[in-house]
Design an enzyme around this catalytic site. Structure first.
Site, PDB file in Angstrom:
ATOM      1  CD  GLU A 263      -2.977  -0.991   2.314  1.00  0.00           C
ATOM      2  OE1 GLU A 263      -2.948   0.020   3.058  1.00  0.00           O
ATOM      3  OE2 GLU A 263      -3.791  -1.908   2.456  1.00  0.00           O
ATOM      4  CG  HIS A 284      -6.474   1.141   3.400  1.00  0.00           C
ATOM      5  ND1 HIS A 284      -5.620   0.247   3.981  1.00  0.00           N
ATOM      6  CD2 HIS A 284      -7.509   1.259   4.276  1.00  0.00           C
ATOM      7  CE1 HIS A 284      -6.087  -0.165   5.140  1.00  0.00           C
ATOM      8  NE2 HIS A 284      -7.253   0.442   5.344  1.00  0.00           N
TER       9      HIS A 284
END
Length: 318
Positions: A263, A284
């Site tokens: 991420e 996210h």
């Protein structure tokens, strides 16, 4: 006495930043301040999000640090053992993200079921989309298997019933026997039982030793061929190599990830996985609504000030 110094290490909504700056008893160092990288020297408090990792080395160096408040529920980016050893209070903002994450969960389920992203990409490439050859599937009255019926899982369940007139299959070995009495559901005692009967499988658990790679090749083998997997929780819960294989071989209908091992996700990290048209990947953004960012950011500020003033707070992790 000198004022406590609070460092904002990650992006926060301007309303939250202003609220902290308006407190005359605190000095504030903003994310874009050159002093940010040297926060270990004098930070009394930290406001962080998932972007920043707090390591044992950080905590050993931060001699004046008293409190860390993280926006959101998960605190796996903070070394809690080291924080405890150094007497640093750690807090989060539980339950505040529930509505926004649940909204995204249903959005992703419907988008995969109706092949929205796939069709949109084809239209943008100038392809002719033949409707009779681009059939999706309906989620009306389908069963969603919710792994982790905490604050977010319960909201997902209620929205699923309201929007889809659907059925709830719940798996949560840590919940009380009489949990969720206000939500019609079928509770199962084994993950495999949920996988066998669910049309959609939605993850809402923290990343722990027991949940790491809990969805892998054996679990994909148990899922229905038309099943949809959703991960709006944490990266690491899904074995991404096994997911790539399950999507490529059409073992499952599709998947949507708002949390992944890398991420933010990159083309380099996910080139093979992203070849699958039956995949949606978002970076996210479950909590990323304007309303939620304001509410959560203000909650972080209120919690941090309360801890610095010696008050007890209910959202203290330990």
């Amino acid at each position: 006495m000198p004022k406590p110094i609070v460092y904002i290490l990650d992006p926060y909504h301007p309303d939250a930043v202003t609220a902290l700056q308006n407190n005359p008893s605190i000095d504030v160092v903003l994310k874009n301040d050159p002093r940010r990288d040297n926060w270990h020297a004098d930070a009394t408090g930290l406001m962080i999000r998932s972007e920043t990792r707090i390591t044992p080395t950080d905590l050993a160096q931060a001699k004046k640090l008293k409190v860390i408040v993280k926006q959101g529920v998960g605190v796996d980016n903070i070394d809690l053992s080291s924080a405890k050893d150094h007497g640093v209070v750690v807090c989060n903002t539980p339950a505040l993200n529930s509505e926004s994450v649940a909204e995204l969960t249903l959005t992703l389920a419907l988008s995969i079921a109706r092949r929205i992203s796939e069709v949109d990409r084809r239209v943008r490439r100038g392809e002719m989309v033949v409707r009779s050859q681009t059939l999706g599937q309906s989620l009306y009255q389908k069963a969603i298997g919710i792994i982790g019926m905490g604050n977010i899982g319960k909201v997902v369940a209620r929205k699923w019933i309201g929007a889809m007139d659907g059925r709830i299959v719940a798996y949560d070995p840590f919940a009380a026997p009489d949990a969720w009495t206000d939500i019609p559901h079928r509770r199962v005692q084994a993950l495999e039982e949920l996988l066998d009967v669910s049309d959609v499988v939605s993850l809402h658990v923290p990343l722990t030793d027991s949940t790491r790679s809990m969805i892998g090749k054996p679990q994909f083998e148990r899922m229905k061929n038309n099943a949809i997997l959703l991960n709006c929780a944490r990266g690491g819960i899904v074995d991404e190599a096994a997911l790539t294989d399950a999507l490529t071989t059409k073992k499952i209908y599709g998947a949507a990830l708002d949390a992944m091992d890398v991420e933010p996700p990159t083309i380099e990290a996910y080139e093979e996985l992203l070849q699958n048209q039956n995949l949606i990947m978002t970076p996210h953004i479950g909590a990323s609504t304007m309303e939620n960012q304001i509410k959560s950011g203000l909650a972080v500020v209120e919690t941090l000030i309360a801890v610095l003033e010696g008050e007890d707070v209910p959202n203290r992790v330990f």
